[in-house]
Scaffold this motif. Structure first.
Motif, mmCIF file in Angstrom:
data_model
loop_
_atom_site.group_PDB
_atom_site.id
_atom_site.type_symbol
_atom_site.label_atom_id
_atom_site.label_comp_id
_atom_site.label_asym_id
_atom_site.label_seq_id
_atom_site.Cartn_x
_atom_site.Cartn_y
_atom_site.Cartn_z
ATOM 1 N N ASP A 71 0.909 -1.117 -0.070
ATOM 2 C CA ASP A 71 -0.092 -0.163 0.019
ATOM 3 C C ASP A 71 0.948 1.403 0.055
ATOM 4 O O ASP A 71 2.087 1.008 0.281
ATOM 5 C CB ASP A 71 -0.979 0.125 1.380
ATOM 6 C CG ASP A 71 -2.063 1.027 0.971
ATOM 7 O OD1 ASP A 71 -2.150 1.314 -0.079
ATOM 8 O OD2 ASP A 71 -2.937 1.116 1.893
ATOM 9 N N SER A 72 0.450 2.300 -0.386
ATOM 10 C CA SER A 72 1.123 3.635 -0.341
ATOM 11 C C SER A 72 0.341 4.674 0.488
ATOM 12 O O SER A 72 -1.060 4.618 0.794
ATOM 13 C CB SER A 72 1.103 4.373 -1.624
ATOM 14 O OG SER A 72 -0.192 4.670 -2.066
ATOM 15 N N THR A 73 1.100 5.641 1.399
ATOM 16 C CA THR A 73 0.473 6.216 2.082
ATOM 17 C C THR A 73 0.894 7.777 2.009
ATOM 18 O O THR A 73 2.138 7.971 1.809
ATOM 19 C CB THR A 73 0.611 5.815 3.804
ATOM 20 O OG1 THR A 73 -0.128 6.928 4.521
ATOM 21 C CG2 THR A 73 2.261 5.894 4.072
ATOM 22 N N PRO A 74 0.090 8.682 2.097
ATOM 23 C CA PRO A 74 0.704 10.212 1.802
ATOM 24 C C PRO A 74 1.523 10.718 3.075
ATOM 25 O O PRO A 74 1.368 10.332 4.069
ATOM 26 C CB PRO A 74 -0.324 11.050 1.486
ATOM 27 C CG PRO A 74 -1.479 10.113 2.413
ATOM 28 C CD PRO A 74 -1.122 9.021 2.155
ATOM 29 N N LEU A 75 2.857 11.502 2.549
ATOM 30 C CA LEU A 75 3.533 12.077 3.677
ATOM 31 C C LEU A 75 3.556 13.471 3.354
ATOM 32 O O LEU A 75 3.974 14.245 2.562
ATOM 33 C CB LEU A 75 4.861 11.840 3.600
ATOM 34 C CG LEU A 75 5.301 10.166 3.742
ATOM 35 C CD1 LEU A 75 6.817 9.896 3.856
ATOM 36 C CD2 LEU A 75 4.897 9.731 5.196
ATOM 37 N N ARG A 76 2.393 14.395 3.956
ATOM 38 C CA ARG A 76 2.259 15.671 3.654
ATOM 39 C C ARG A 76 3.135 16.719 4.287
ATOM 40 O O ARG A 76 3.738 16.237 5.340
ATOM 41 C CB ARG A 76 0.915 16.033 4.250
ATOM 42 C CG ARG A 76 -0.391 15.310 3.846
ATOM 43 C CD ARG A 76 -1.654 15.523 4.469
ATOM 44 N NE ARG A 76 -2.694 14.802 3.743
ATOM 45 C CZ ARG A 76 -3.092 13.673 4.189
ATOM 46 N NH1 ARG A 76 -2.505 12.814 4.826
ATOM 47 N NH2 ARG A 76 -4.303 13.112 3.626
ATOM 48 N N VAL A 77 3.744 17.536 3.774
ATOM 49 C CA VAL A 77 4.863 18.636 4.147
ATOM 50 C C VAL A 77 4.199 19.892 4.383
ATOM 51 O O VAL A 77 5.096 20.542 4.899
ATOM 52 C CB VAL A 77 5.931 18.555 3.204
ATOM 53 C CG1 VAL A 77 6.655 17.428 2.782
ATOM 54 C CG2 VAL A 77 5.314 19.268 1.693
ATOM 55 N N CYS A 78 2.931 20.104 3.735
ATOM 56 C CA CYS A 78 2.408 21.373 4.520
ATOM 57 C C CYS A 78 0.856 21.156 4.365
ATOM 58 O O CYS A 78 0.564 19.962 3.767
ATOM 59 C CB CYS A 78 2.734 22.376 3.924
ATOM 60 S SG CYS A 78 2.463 22.661 1.958
ATOM 61 N N ARG A 79 0.349 22.038 4.862
ATOM 62 C CA ARG A 79 -1.354 22.047 4.658
ATOM 63 C C ARG A 79 -1.745 22.585 3.104
ATOM 64 O O ARG A 79 -0.731 23.477 2.631
ATOM 65 C CB ARG A 79 -2.032 23.025 5.499
ATOM 66 C CG ARG A 79 -1.898 22.439 6.843
ATOM 67 C CD ARG A 79 -2.782 23.531 8.060
ATOM 68 N NE ARG A 79 -2.788 23.050 9.483
ATOM 69 C CZ ARG A 79 -3.371 23.744 10.415
ATOM 70 N NH1 ARG A 79 -4.076 24.622 9.877
ATOM 71 N NH2 ARG A 79 -3.209 23.056 11.602
ATOM 72 N N GLY A 105 3.139 16.734 -1.214
ATOM 73 C CA GLY A 105 4.187 15.935 -0.586
ATOM 74 C C GLY A 105 4.730 14.793 -1.222
ATOM 75 O O GLY A 105 5.005 14.981 -2.494
ATOM 76 N N PHE A 106 4.590 13.839 -0.633
ATOM 77 C CA PHE A 106 5.538 12.488 -0.942
ATOM 78 C C PHE A 106 4.496 11.431 -0.761
ATOM 79 O O PHE A 106 3.571 11.451 -0.098
ATOM 80 C CB PHE A 106 6.833 12.238 -0.318
ATOM 81 C CG PHE A 106 7.816 13.497 -0.754
ATOM 82 C CD1 PHE A 106 8.657 13.361 -1.604
ATOM 83 C CD2 PHE A 106 7.856 14.668 0.306
ATOM 84 C CE1 PHE A 106 9.512 14.516 -1.861
ATOM 85 C CE2 PHE A 106 8.499 15.362 0.230
ATOM 86 C CZ PHE A 106 9.749 15.415 -1.017
#
Length: 253
Positions: A71-79, A105-106
């Motif tokens: 699976d993949s999950t988002p890594l947010r770097v900002c709002r 993000g990533f």
């Protein structure tokens, strides 16, 4: 430095500065007698990225058992409201979409076994397709058996490519697709796909793999690797117990 970073994420701390100044320097000085200032520690973080990655890849990753979840999950770097004024990851992070909506993000792509052990991982920009890592030979080199995934991984071309390499991609079908025969073992495994969702949840809420306080890309990589290393040290991971897996007869507990 590697030990301190893993301790940070293993203990669930959110602030490196508070953890380093008020815990490491005061209460763990006998373990780390040559501690540097906090500003110097942050400057030196990028130098441990490669050794820590080798440590995780060579020592901490689990072994494939033939039952795998991806699976993949988002890594947010900002709002989302700050995307236009964000400068730290400008030109590196990208907008992507997940089940929770749009993000900037990533993406962290994970493969785990039924014991909850991480088998491999990859970090990509947020706009990369979930199926992209499976096309890399190094990502699935040690993987065999079945890979259970969600509908985002449906691809006949990818299925054929993996099948030639001894890997069977198991996914549900979309509503507009023709129904296909599926063994009872595969149906049971699809019901247990929440296992990797629990892994992502522990990485974000306990190991603190995602936050918006990064000031450089190198420190983002160090934070991500340290979080994965900390998860590998968790004494109890999300898992299912496989009693029997022969001739497509599967019993899970």
């Amino acid at each position: 430095m590697i030990t301190i970073l893993i301790m940070l994420h293993l203990g669930g701390y959110k602030c490196l500065k508070h953890f380093y100044i008020n815990y490491i320097c005061k209460h763990c000085h006998h373990f780390f007698p040559k501690t540097v200032s906090y500003n110097r520690f942050v400057e030196l973080e990028k130098k441990v990225a490669a050794p820590m990655l080798i440590f995780v890849k060579q020592v901490l990753l689990g072994k494939c058992t033939g039952i795998n979840f991806i699976d993949s999950t988002p890594l947010r770097v900002c709002r989302n409201q700050r995307i236009h004024c964000h400068k730290v990851f400008k030109g590196i992070a990208m907008r992507g979409q997940c089940s929770m909506g749009w993000f900037f993000g990533f993406k962290l792509h994970l493969i785990i076994n039924e014991k909850g052990e991480i088998l491999n991982f990859m970090i990509t920009p947020g706009n990369v397709d979930d199926r992209f890592p499976l096309k890399y030979e190094n990502f699935v080199r040690e993987i065999y058996g079945k890979i259970v995934a969600d509908k985002g991984y449906i691809s006949q071309e990818l299925f054929n490519e993996l099948f030639v390499n001894g890997i069977q991609l198991v996914t549900k079908i979309k509503n507009n697709m023709k129904n296909s025969l599926m063994s009872m073992a595969d149906k049971i495994l699809l019901r247990k796909r929440a296992l990797i969702e629990s892994t992502n949840d522990e990485l974000k809420n306990i190991a603190q793999i995602e936050h918006s306080r990064h000031r450089s890309f190198s420190n983002f990589i160090v934070n991500t690797i340290a979080s994965l290393a900390a998860y590998c040290f968790f004494p109890k991971k999300p898992s299912i117990r496989v009693e029997c897996y022969q001739d497509n007869q599967l019993t899970l507990f």
